[in-house]
Design a protein around this motif. Sequence first.
Motif: not given
Length: 210
Positions: A23-24, A40-44, A67-71, A201-204
């Motif tokens: 989730a962006v 409970g969503h884990l990935h951002y 879980q944090l993702h640098l994109i 996925i950000g906007t959606k």
Amino acid sequence: MKQNVNKKINELNIQNYQPNIIAVSKTFPLENIKPLIEYGHLHYGENKVQEALEKWSRIKKLKPEIQLHLIGKLQTNKVKIAVSLFDFIHSVDSVKLAKKIASEQIKQKKKLKLFLQVNIGKESQKNGILIEDVNKLLDECSSLNLNVLGLMCLPPIDLPARNYFSQIKDKNFELKLKFLSIGMSNDYMDAIEFKSNFLRIGTKIFGKRN
Ligand SMILES: *Cc1c(COP(=O)(O)O)cnc(C)c1O
């Protein structure tokens, strides 16, 4: 409730093939993100180190399973913070950056999961390395003992994504890499067909950004 959600996520992960949804949340304040965290969503995903630091440090301590993702683009002077805050970096695109990440990881006794960003459409305004330079960067990363999961790209906006997804999937396969970071709000259905492991996925999810 939370346990149920976690159980569901685990069950999903053991099915044949399930892409992870990142989730962006860039530009959105934490209060907009909280319902998804509570669910409970884990990935951002975030694209700026400083913004991510302000937004996520506290909640990451409370919920270390996040879980944090640098994109986004990573400058070498931000590597120290990035290594301490993030779990994944999707934008490794130079030997210089790889070396800096490696030395920071040793200092912090951490090992992040990494993607090499490929400028798949050879666009001057986009970050990433050219596809013909990927082998060399991957070799460097291996000798630095970095954990490279696979390749990441953002195809040109105005062209069909499928050709680019096909190219990057072939390259990933050639290099025996197991994971792909492809697919955004407007092309995630195509990315799933090409067996993306991480859809960004950000906007959606959060709506239009300002
Ligand atoms: C912003 C961003 C996304 C999400 O884009 P949407 O079109 O809002 O889904 C994905 N990947 C990267 C690298 C981004 O910067």
